[in-house]
Design a protein around this motif. Structure first.
Motif, mmCIF file in Angstrom:
data_model
loop_
_atom_site.group_PDB
_atom_site.id
_atom_site.type_symbol
_atom_site.label_atom_id
_atom_site.label_comp_id
_atom_site.label_asym_id
_atom_site.label_seq_id
_atom_site.Cartn_x
_atom_site.Cartn_y
_atom_site.Cartn_z
ATOM 1 N N VAL A 18 -25.397 -89.122 -76.177
ATOM 2 C CA VAL A 18 -24.806 -88.404 -77.308
ATOM 3 C C VAL A 18 -25.848 -87.654 -78.138
ATOM 4 N N GLU A 19 -27.051 -88.187 -78.253
ATOM 5 C CA GLU A 19 -28.063 -87.569 -79.125
ATOM 6 C C GLU A 19 -28.317 -86.101 -78.802
ATOM 7 N N PRO A 20 -28.545 -85.705 -77.546
ATOM 8 C CA PRO A 20 -28.779 -84.277 -77.305
ATOM 9 C C PRO A 20 -27.532 -83.425 -77.538
ATOM 10 N N ILE A 21 -26.344 -83.995 -77.354
ATOM 11 C CA ILE A 21 -25.107 -83.259 -77.645
ATOM 12 C C ILE A 21 -25.029 -82.969 -79.139
ATOM 13 N N ILE A 22 -25.325 -83.959 -79.952
ATOM 14 C CA ILE A 22 -25.305 -83.770 -81.408
ATOM 15 C C ILE A 22 -26.307 -82.691 -81.806
ATOM 16 N N ARG A 23 -27.487 -82.733 -81.231
ATOM 17 C CA ARG A 23 -28.497 -81.718 -81.556
ATOM 18 C C ARG A 23 -28.044 -80.322 -81.132
ATOM 19 N N ALA A 24 -27.396 -80.219 -79.956
ATOM 20 C CA ALA A 24 -26.904 -78.911 -79.509
ATOM 21 C C ALA A 24 -25.797 -78.408 -80.425
ATOM 22 N N ARG A 25 -24.898 -79.286 -80.794
ATOM 23 C CA ARG A 25 -23.798 -78.870 -81.668
ATOM 24 C C ARG A 25 -24.285 -78.515 -83.068
ATOM 25 N N ALA A 26 -25.425 -79.056 -83.449
ATOM 26 C CA ALA A 26 -26.018 -78.700 -84.742
ATOM 27 C C ALA A 26 -26.839 -77.417 -84.654
ATOM 28 N N GLY A 27 -27.015 -76.913 -83.421
ATOM 29 C CA GLY A 27 -27.784 -75.689 -83.242
ATOM 30 C C GLY A 27 -29.275 -75.921 -83.054
ATOM 31 N N LEU A 168 -16.970 -78.067 -71.677
ATOM 32 C CA LEU A 168 -16.542 -78.733 -72.913
ATOM 33 C C LEU A 168 -17.508 -79.819 -73.370
ATOM 34 N N ILE A 169 -18.338 -80.305 -72.477
ATOM 35 C CA ILE A 169 -19.141 -81.493 -72.764
ATOM 36 C C ILE A 169 -20.168 -81.261 -73.866
ATOM 37 N N VAL A 170 -21.019 -80.280 -73.728
ATOM 38 C CA VAL A 170 -22.120 -80.136 -74.684
ATOM 39 C C VAL A 170 -21.661 -79.495 -75.991
ATOM 40 N N MET A 171 -20.947 -78.393 -75.928
ATOM 41 C CA MET A 171 -20.603 -77.674 -77.146
ATOM 42 C C MET A 171 -19.200 -77.966 -77.675
ATOM 43 N N GLY A 172 -18.424 -78.752 -76.938
ATOM 44 C CA GLY A 172 -17.097 -79.125 -77.410
ATOM 45 C C GLY A 172 -16.069 -78.034 -77.197
#
Length: 187
Positions: A18-27, A168-172
């Motif tokens: 989840v950590e890298p997904i959160i970072r990607a979604r935060a830009g 859908l996985i990384v950016m939702g």
């Protein structure tokens, strides 16, 4: 919740995934950087699937668990036609009352996830890969998702069987794009 017994792989894997997904979604990371991190590091956990996730140790805890979470994410998106993903499982587990003060088994965690998503994806994966020690073909998973590496860079294939779930996985959900979050020094 704290997963008791031999569940370190599940807790560490969820955080690692989840950590890298959160970072990607935060830009703060690109989608390509997230997939590259996973392609580079998930192979470190593959041996744990054949030897029992319960016996994973060291870096296997992180990367076998992260691989398991990727399979859960793909499975949830497939089972719900993209309506739900791992974030719904993890949030649903938390909102069901299973927070950090609780101690649960791997099976109880899976059941809470299944209730939250209206599927049996997580308990099915637990049965196959935790209880029965079924190995994982990571190369086949990458092909299914349409992920490959060429010249040190991630290449995606939008015609791959699970490409729609990969997107859908990384950016939702593209209908609800994430908002960039300023880094602390940008405030």
């Amino acid at each position: 919740p704290f997963v008791r017994g031999r569940g370190t792989w599940l807790m560490e894997g969820a955080a690692t995934y989840v950590e890298p997904i959160i970072r990607a979604r935060a830009g703060w990371k690109t989608e390509e950087e997230v997939w590259k991190e996973w392609v580079d590091h998930m192979p470190q956990g593959i041996a744990a699937f054949s030897a029992s996730l319960a016996n994973a140790s060291g870096r296997q805890n992180y990367w076998a668990g992260a691989t398991f979470m990727l399979m859960a994410d793909v499975g949830l998106r497939r089972a719900t036609e993209g309506a739900k993903g791992l974030e719904d499982c993890l949030g649903g587990v938390l909102w069901s009352g299973l927070d950090a003060s609780q101690r649960v088994s791997v099976e109880e965690f899976a059941q809470a996830c299944d209730r939250a998503t209206g599927t049996t994806v997580m308990s099915g994966l637990v049965d196959r890969h935790y209880t029965k020690e079924q190995p994982v073909d990571l190369a086949a998973l990458w092909r299914e998702l349409g992920i490959s590496v060429a010249g040190g860079r991630i290449v995606t294939d939008d015609t791959a069987p699970a490409a729609q779930w990969r997107k859908l996985i990384v950016m939702g959900n593209p209908a609800q794009p994430p908002r960039r979050v300023k880094l602390p020094w940008e405030s």
